[in-house]
Scaffold this motif. Structure first.
Motif, PDB file in Angstrom:
ATOM      1  N   LYS A   1      74.361  68.882  58.520  1.00  0.00           N
ATOM      2  CA  LYS A   1      73.343  67.938  58.968  1.00  0.00           C
ATOM      3  C   LYS A   1      72.108  68.043  58.081  1.00  0.00           C
ATOM      4  O   LYS A   1      72.157  67.743  56.910  1.00  0.00           O
ATOM      5  CB  LYS A   1      73.012  68.146  60.441  1.00  0.00           C
ATOM      6  N   ASP A   2      70.972  68.518  58.625  1.00  0.00           N
ATOM      7  CA  ASP A   2      69.732  68.603  57.834  1.00  0.00           C
ATOM      8  C   ASP A   2      69.595  69.927  57.096  1.00  0.00           C
ATOM      9  O   ASP A   2      68.578  70.177  56.443  1.00  0.00           O
ATOM     10  CB  ASP A   2      68.509  68.406  58.742  1.00  0.00           C
TER      11      ASP A   2
ATOM     12  N   SER B   1      80.799  67.413  52.669  1.00  0.00           N
ATOM     13  CA  SER B   1      80.113  68.625  53.136  1.00  0.00           C
ATOM     14  C   SER B   1      80.136  69.774  52.134  1.00  0.00           C
ATOM     15  O   SER B   1      79.643  70.858  52.444  1.00  0.00           O
ATOM     16  CB  SER B   1      80.742  69.112  54.449  1.00  0.00           C
TER      17      SER B   1
ATOM     18  N   THR C   1      68.657  68.455  52.099  1.00  0.00           N
ATOM     19  CA  THR C   1      69.771  67.507  52.145  1.00  0.00           C
ATOM     20  C   THR C   1      70.767  67.804  51.022  1.00  0.00           C
ATOM     21  O   THR C   1      70.411  68.378  49.989  1.00  0.00           O
ATOM     22  CB  THR C   1      69.281  66.060  51.992  1.00  0.00           C
TER      23      THR C   1
END
Length: 242
Positions: free
Chosen positions: A164-165, A202, A183
């Protein structure tokens, strides 16, 4: 008119607001962040291209001079402070200007125009260098980890995982990854010129650290990393060119 992205760094809200108001009166400046400490500034730098930093010096946690010295790719810097004792140290860091509060709009504008001339000259020089050869880059950068700046040596990075972040940066010889708020897009920009490739939404891998590839699974040591269908052909092409 080419604009310069800038951020304001000052632990006092009134100080930030005064500089913000001045920035808005300079047509070639574009304010992209206003930060109360170095760690907030690091987060902005990780997300946005920044050409100029207006920084206070005496701040809790980390002095403005310490923060600027910690940066790998240092933007242009104008110090704005209530103290004059840091002037010699600051100019040894090759800053654009050193302004002592209170700062008149005329003095502020003069410093900004000085920065803009340097900015335009560097843009011209960079375009010339890129046209003839690839500019060399530092093989390390710093990330914010639990209110500390941690140095990341790029050649020692085996792979990077996105959450995610946040991202996890795995280093050779280290059991635990480094976790930082960043990011995948911004970290990819930092390492892409060092034989790194995004092989999955990812995962980014250091191509030099790959031990084997089988059934769209990369093996680095004991770790297995998936390769998405959209990246498989490009990965094989890059591996074949090493």
């Amino acid at each position: 008119m080419e604009k310069m992205n800038c951020i304001v760094l000052d632990d006092e809200s009134m100080g930030r607001k005064l500089v913000e108001e001045n920035v808005r009166q300079i047509p070639f400046l574009n304010l992209v962040g206003s930060c109360k400490n170095a760690f907030e500034a690091m987060e902005v730098l990780a997300k946005e291209p920044v050409d100029l930093i207006f920084s206070d010096i005496q701040m809790p946690g980390m002095l403005g001079t310490q923060f600027i010295q910690s940066l790998t790719n240092k933007p242009l810097v104008i110090f704005i402070t209530a103290y004059d004792q840091y002037a010699v140290e600051s100019f040894s860091m090759d800053v654009v200007d050193y302004l002592v509060k209170p700062v008149s709009m005329e003095r502020f504008s003069l410093a900004c125009h000085k920065a803009y001339k340097i900015f335009l000259a560097e843009k011209t020089e960079h375009a010339s260098v890129v046209g003839s050869q690839k500019a060399s880059k530092e093989d390390f950068f710093f990330v914010n980890v639990e209110y500390s700046l941690v140095k990341i040596p790029i050649p020692q990075v085996t792979h990077i995982e996105g959450l995610k972040d946040y991202i996890k940066i795995y280093l050779e010889g280290e059991k635990r990854p480094i976790l930082t708020k960043m990011t995948m897009k911004s970290i990819e920009a930092r390492v892409v010129d060092f034989m790194f490739m995004r092989v999955h939404k990812s995962f980014i891998v250091n191509l030099r650290k790959i031990n084997s590839i089988k059934h769209q699974r990369i093996k680095i040591g004991e770790i297995e990393i998936p390769v998405s269908d959209s990246h498989a052909a490009e990965l094989l092409e890059k591996i074949g060119s090493l």
